[in-house]
Scaffold this active site. Structure first.
Site, PDB file in Angstrom:
ATOM      1  CB  SER A   1      -0.932   0.002   1.215  1.00  0.00           C
ATOM      2  OG  SER A   1      -1.839  -1.072   1.155  1.00  0.00           O
ATOM      3  CB  SER A   2       4.370   2.094   0.532  1.00  0.00           C
ATOM      4  OG  SER A   2       4.875   1.091  -0.324  1.00  0.00           O
TER       5      SER A   2
END
Length: 728
Positions: free
Chosen positions: A410-411
């Site tokens: 998700s970064s």
């Protein structure tokens, strides 16, 4: 009638003689004339050309082991210097035969010992054929008989010998003295005329050096002097990144011979073989000494004169802060060992109690990659990789920061949000319902923070809580679709899927960062055509792979407001000065590769969301930023994004955990990326984010003078009940 007067026989003979003399004189005159014309042509027309050739034959640029330029960190601390060593050299005279060289090698072998494990089988075979011919004949009786009968030639016999004589056989014949002579010979034979080569440039004893010096007049072509080797002031720190230089004996590496020869190098030149030494060869290499030789008719050197002295290479100053580098290395090793110990203890307790639902493999916790950089100019401040090998020892893995890629999770979601802005499918502050997505084929997608409900979140909160659904709905909008429960996924997504990937590329994800090191890996980006499920996963960082260097450039691009700046390790080049910093020759300034088109309002939303990731606990909803646990106590505040990606290792489910951030949150001067690959698949996730906390604290200590703080210590008694319950 009058009588014809007849000449006497003597007169006739005289006349013939006179004619012959005239002919000879004419020929002599003609030859003299040709000679005069030729001499005139050579002296007047070709004189300058031949004079130049004579001069060129006398002036020879030779490799006299000019030291390479040194390498310093950004603060002027010497990282890589040069260390002098005693050396013995050989200069091949003109017209010197191989036999003469072998004779000299025999003489020199009584003075020095050369332990060379790199002798080729062909070298040994040649020596055996020349010195143990009778033994070879007995070893090859059939071929020996054919040779005796004249059925094969000597050349054909030698070819058979090369094919059949094994290394084991020749080693039984060669004595230690033979091997010493041969080792010396193979180093000398490669020398070109009037160009010195090192016969022994490492571990020359004082006794060997003195003995050779004493008898230099007896050893034709042998001289003594000083060689150098690279001296690494900080041991193994960044050792791989600095790269290697070929030795005096090695010269041009085989795999790089053609490349360097195309640049005008000689076979015995010492050159950079890898990484920074290779990348900045043109800067670090010195200027060779130019020597004028005088020789006799046989080609033997009578004397020499230095026409142009050699000059060390220029010094390279890096962007690296060596103190920060070493401190982060300590932190990385501490957290790597501690997390593995935490996993080992958790597994041991579970083996005793059998009360966990999770499959924990401590041995998979073996790697961490970290990059720290200035987000405003692309300067790399530290690049750290650590790896636990099969023996349980921690070793450096710095090159993994740019040469190995992973699925990050998700970064990457800020990139997805910005892509939505740019393609007019998302407005800053727009609310989208986070809900389980169910498609016609049974595919189901959910967010980690919300498995079952319908919750409206805006872009700021979507980043804070890491909403998968918010990002996937953006991805659908990029295809021109609005989500409806039970809708079919499109079969062919090739027309519009590029929008999302290009949107991530603009931040440096999936493309070269421009780092000034060879062998950068840009990652794996499989085709997006008839795989819409993978396309949705791409929006949440679950498909393409990226390196820690790419993630660092990405978070830096967000931190500085949209300028993707080339990552670089070189800060400036200075002239060599033995006593002080030399004058600056070149400065490596920030190079903007592209600008992400984002307006102030959109950028403000990203900043708020990333601030919330590290610092916000929403009391009304009891929702936390995904990085709150580790980062909320930092002062000044930092901002960033976390990520987890599902992966597999040896058939087991694992998680890649990533942590990106910048600090301070306002006016950042550092950005970082951390990748923890193949962590245990547990809920809650293994608390690897505390490395990020300690990293920022260490930066604040070194840069702002904050009080030192001890690294985070992991507590099994605190963590085990949480993974036992499977909740945060």
């Amino acid at each position: 009638m009058r009588r014809v007067k007849k000449k006497s026989s003597e007169a006739i003979k005289y006349q013939v003689f006179k004619s012959r003399v005239s002919l000879v004189l004419a020929v002599v005159f003609l030859l003299c004339l040709i000679l005069i014309l030729r001499l005139g042509y050579l002296q007047i027309i070709k004189g300058d050309s031949y004079q130049e050739r004579v001069e060129n034959a006398q002036y020879v640029e030779i490799n006299q082991n000019v030291p390479r330029g040194q390498i310093f960190d950004r603060n002027g601390k010497l990282l890589v210097g040069n260390k002098s060593e005693r050396a013995i050299f050989f200069t091949r005279h003109r017209n010197m035969s191989n036999q003469e060289i072998l004779t000299l090698a025999n003489e020199l072998s009584s003075y020095i010992n050369v332990d060379d494990q790199r002798l080729a089988l062909r070298d040994k075979q040649d020596f055996v054929l020349n010195n143990y011919y009778e033994q070879v004949l007995r070893e090859l009786p059939n071929e020996a008989q054919l040779l005796k009968d004249g059925a094969i030639s000597r050349t054909e016999f030698y070819e058979e010998a090369y094919n059949q004589l094994s290394e084991e056989f020749v080693d039984t014949l060669l004595t230690d003295d033979d091997l010493n002579v041969l080792s010396i010979y193979v180093r000398m034979i490669v020398a070109s005329e009037l160009n010195p080569v090192a016969v022994k440039a490492k571990d020359v004893t004082e006794e060997e050096f003195a003995k050779v010096n004493q008898d230099l007049d007896k050893l034709d072509g042998i001289t003594t002097g000083m060689d150098w080797t690279r001296d690494y002031k900080y041991g193994s720190t960044l050792r791989t990144i600095f790269g290697d230089v070929s030795s005096s004996e090695e010269g041009l590496p085989k795999e790089l011979t053609e490349y360097y020869k195309s640049l005008g190098y000689s076979n015995n030149d010492r050159v950079g073989k890898s990484y920074l030494e290779f990348q900045y060869e043109d800067i670090l290499r010195g200027t060779k000494e130019e020597v004028k030789y005088s020789t006799d008719r046989s080609g033997k050197i009578l004397g020499q004169e230095v026409v142009r002295p050699g000059k060390p290479g220029n010094d390279l100053y890096l962007t690296i802060d060596i103190e920060l580098q070493q401190e982060i290395e300590k932190l990385a090793e501490h957290h790597l060992k501690s997390l593995r110990k935490l996993a080992e203890d958790a597994k041991k307790r579970n083996d005793e109690n059998n009360d966990l639902d999770w499959d924990i493999h401590p041995e998979y916790i073996d790697t961490v990659n970290i990059v720290v950089q200035d987000p405003n100019n692309g300067e790399i401040l530290a690049m750290v990789g650590k790896h636990i090998n099969e023996e349980g020892e921690v070793e450096d893995f710095d090159y993994g920061t740019f040469a190995v890629t992973y699925v990050p999770g998700s970064s990457v979601k800020m990139g997805t949000v910005v892509t939505g802005y740019q393609n007019d499918v998302l407005e800053p502050g727009e609310f989208i319902v986070d809900e389980p997505l169910v498609f016609q084929d049974g595919t189901k997608k959910t967010s980690f923070f919300n498995r079952n409900d319908s919750i409206a979140v805006d872009d700021q909160e979507a980043i804070m809580v890491s909403s998968n659904i918010y990002m996937m709905k953006i991805a659908l909008k990029l295809l021109g679709l609005e989500y409806e429960k039970g809708m079919p996924l499109p079969i062919d997504i090739s027309d519009n899927s590029y929008k999302l990937r290009n949107g991530l590329n603009q931040f440096g994800l999936g493309v070269s960062t421009g780092i000034d090191l060879p062998n950068e890996e840009t990652g794996i980006a499989p085709a997006l055509t008839n795989n819409p499920g993978n396309y949705l996963d791409l929006a949440i960082g679950q498909y393409d792979t990226y390196s820690a260097m790419q993630l660092s450039q990405y978070i830096s691009t967000v931190a500085n407001g949209g300028s993707r700046i080339q990552s670089h390790l070189a800060k400036e080049v200075r002239e060599y000065d033995a006593n002080a910093n030399g004058p600056v020759v070149k400065t490596f300034n920030a190079n903007v590769l592209n600008t992400v088109q984002i307006n102030d309002k959109e950028f403000e939303q990203l900043k708020k969301g990333m601030y919330d990731v590290f610092n916000t606990h929403d009391q009304a909803t009891d929702r936390y930023g995904t990085g709150w646990d580790a980062f909320h106590n930092l002062e000044p505040k930092a901002a960033g994004k976390t990520g987890t990606a599902e992966a597999f290792r040896e058939g087991h489910s694992v998680l890649n955990q990533t942590y990106l951030g910048y600090a301070p949150a306002e006016h950042p001067d550092m950005a970082f990326s951390i990748i923890w690959p193949t962590m245990p698949m547990t809920i809650p996730f293994f608390p690897a984010q505390f490395l990020g906390q300690d990293l920022v604290l260490k930066y604040y200590e070194l840069e702002y003078g904050q009080a030192p703080k001890k690294p985070y210590n992991y507590n099994l008694d605190e963590f085990y009940p949480r993974i036992k319950e499977g909740s945060y």
